[in-house]
Design an enzyme around this catalytic site. Sequence first.
Site, PDB file in Angstrom:
ATOM      1  N   LYS A  20      29.116  37.096  46.568  1.00 23.94           N
ATOM      2  CA  LYS A  20      30.444  37.010  45.405  1.00 23.94           C
ATOM      3  C   LYS A  20      30.942  38.248  46.184  1.00 23.94           C
ATOM      4  CE  LYS A  20      30.834  36.985  41.084  1.00 23.94           C
ATOM      5  NZ  LYS A  20      29.739  36.159  40.556  1.00 23.94           N
ATOM      6  N   HIS A 821      31.278  26.700  33.002  1.00 21.99           N
ATOM      7  CA  HIS A 821      29.865  26.856  33.197  1.00 21.99           C
ATOM      8  C   HIS A 821      28.386  25.518  33.027  1.00 21.99           C
ATOM      9  CE1 HIS A 821      29.649  30.638  35.151  1.00 21.99           C
ATOM     10  NE2 HIS A 821      30.559  31.020  34.086  1.00 21.99           N
TER      11      HIS A 821
END
Length: 864
Positions: A20, A821
Amino acid sequence: MTVLDLDSPDARHLGLVGGKAANLAELRAAGFDVPAGFCVATDAYRRAADAAGLDEAPGRAQDAALAAAARKALLAVPITPDLEVAVAEAYARLGDRVPVAVRSSATAEDLPSASFAGQQDTYLNVVGTEAVLDAVRRCWASLWTDRAVSYRASAGIDGHEVALAVVVQRMVDARVAGVLFTADPVSGRRTRSVIDASPGLGEAVVSGAVNPDHVVVEGSTIDYRPGDKAVEVRAVPGGGTEQVAAGDRRGERALTDDEVRALVALGRRVEAHYGAPQDIEWAIDTAGAVRLTQSRPITTLHPLPEPTGPGLRAYLCVSLAQGLTRPITPMGIAAFRVIGATGSRLGFGIPADDLGGPSALAVAGGRVFVDVTAALRNAVGRRIVPRLLDVMEARSAVVLRRLRDEPAFAVRTRSPWSFARRVLRVLVRYRVPLQVGQALAAPAAARRRVGRVGEGLTAALPPATTGLERHDRALALLGRVFPVLPTVAPVAGAGFLALGLARALAGPEIDGRTTHDLLRSLPHNVTTEMDLELWRVAVRLRADDASVTRLRAGSGPLPDLLRNELDRFLRRHGHRAVAEIDIGVPRWRDDPSYVLGVLAGYLRLATTDAGRESTPDAMFARGAAAAERAVADVVARVRRRSRPRALVVGWALRRTRELAGLRETHKDHLVRLIAAARTDLVAIGAELAGRGLLAEADDVFFLDLAEARSALLGADHRDVVAQRREDHARELRRRHVPRVLLSDGTEPEALAAPAAGDGALVGTPASAGEVTGLARVVLDPADAHLEPGEILVVPSTDPGWTPLFLTAGGLVMEMGGANSHGAVVAREYGIPAVVGVPDATGAIITGQRITVDGAAGSVRLTAE
């Protein structure tokens, strides 16, 4: 090096800062508007893990107790003074008590092979150094949550090989936020952008807590579907967030058309930068600036084949049509190229290079596709190809028939002659009409001829002692595969031609059920004979206690009787295997463990009268008797109308029974040739391993034929093999493979119109596929008991729910969009999912049988 500014070149190093943070640093370096921040590097986590004694923590294992112990130990580890000072200084550079987002960044996260979406924790609106340090520690611990451990296990990643960094960024004062996919994650279309948006922080969209606005953009067309946006996540003054009920705002749009176009343009720039479709988190602040807060690859899209022609192309997955969902090894693909090239040259007169294969052959994700664009654009081909697929892969036929209505695949060639010429060439070259006639006239002679073809498959090949000689022989063996089809298949085809004649003459006397009975327990079927032979082996072994004990134990040396019976079976059938069309897969004679397992299963069959009724030989005998009765019944019914016609029908049905069973023989012959070529390649692999050019003999199957030859001449391909083994292992975990794939990434089957009817619930497609099973309504994952294969029905999900996905057959969710998600992880696990289904947990009852169509976005209920 413990704390790095996101603008530091080192912040783009995956091993230092995780996926990330590396992506965010890369985007900032490329000039994208990413909030400023810093990263607590992975070495800080490793020191904390050492201090916490995580050597005994679970790696691949999904041990909840060990994971809990790891979390507890990390939460108790004190922050070292040097790290505390470094974090405080970096935080001060962002501003005085500025609100920040503290986000986990694992080294196995946001990669092309796995997104790990939301598997570790994020903390929003964190204020103050102490709060930041506490959030850092909690991010470390989140590497060992149950969901993260189970996700790594499903991805084949050892937890001890993963480290966690923590990225700290200025919070965006978001007016509206959400996610953007630069390709449609459901249909796969690369030219389509999909946006979910809702007022407030993006957490409401990402977590699935809200039904967001759903926007689909293709070209200049914007399809905007407002959600109710009934919940908003907001920053709380002084730190933290709150979820606020906002009422039904379905009549309001969170984004203007100009903002939608700006987001799409931004997404295309990010995609161009990375060279792959992206899953992007974004926020528009109160000043109207579009800020990027994350970008990662969309890992669930099937790779695209290399273009085989201009414009939009349609590719049929040959692997899947052959019942093979797993990827094929590189050498297996090379074998396909040789077989296809031979067929193009000898069968259809189309030039093709052996190693390059026919121009219509394409490869993507380790699967073999064939370009069917020309067939769809041909008036004859578009009728014939789906009819052929009706027999072997009916769902692919349905997809191709739908494509015929698409303008891109409209008929361009109406004359049948170009197509007919190629077919006639095959028929004449291999004397197919003569073969059919001879088979109908003398079935026993035709079967003997087919047997002689099998006996001569490997005849007249020169001996091979060197690697290069073996390479030439393997190539020659593969070159013999295609001619087997038109040489052998017409005999079985004559049987089905006879059945067609009988049906035409008998009319309604032969319906679908009767046809099924007529084709039961066909004699001369090599596959059936193999199964019955293995059953007879098991029967003989039952009298030998040592063999029974060894088979039940599953390991140990083979007793004499078992070894002798196994050797006798493998001498005839040892060339077979699961996924046998892949030359890279070991044959049963290489590894007989599968055969031994089947034998053990046969021994477990009951010996009662009921058990004996279900044995293979008893079932085959019953089928054969039913078929003979069906023949007699049909002939008797036809005789009532016409005795001459009945005579012909009886003759035709007897020919069907005598010939149609050979439909498996050509496949057996093909696999024999592939297995023979494999033997030479194994020897080549052993030679290369002995010379140090490969790590082990089986590595040769991760090269193609040209590379194997260059290795024999001295080239070292060990690095190539290592990468391909990694790619192959990743593709082995892919659970959804498209039957038909367009060159723009579209999976046409996923675009089918919703089939919802009476009693069906409709939501948003989230993960393609269809499954029928028992529903399990779960309101709290802590109390969930989910049996394998049950369909999970929930109000919404966050990453804490996702361990349930490993055993779920499908997912139905009341809230969330296609990019929440729950939807992302469902797609990665390959389970069908529909989200945004109103009142799903009320309308569906635990134990009720339901069908989830993840491509159509429908849930069909069965009345109880």
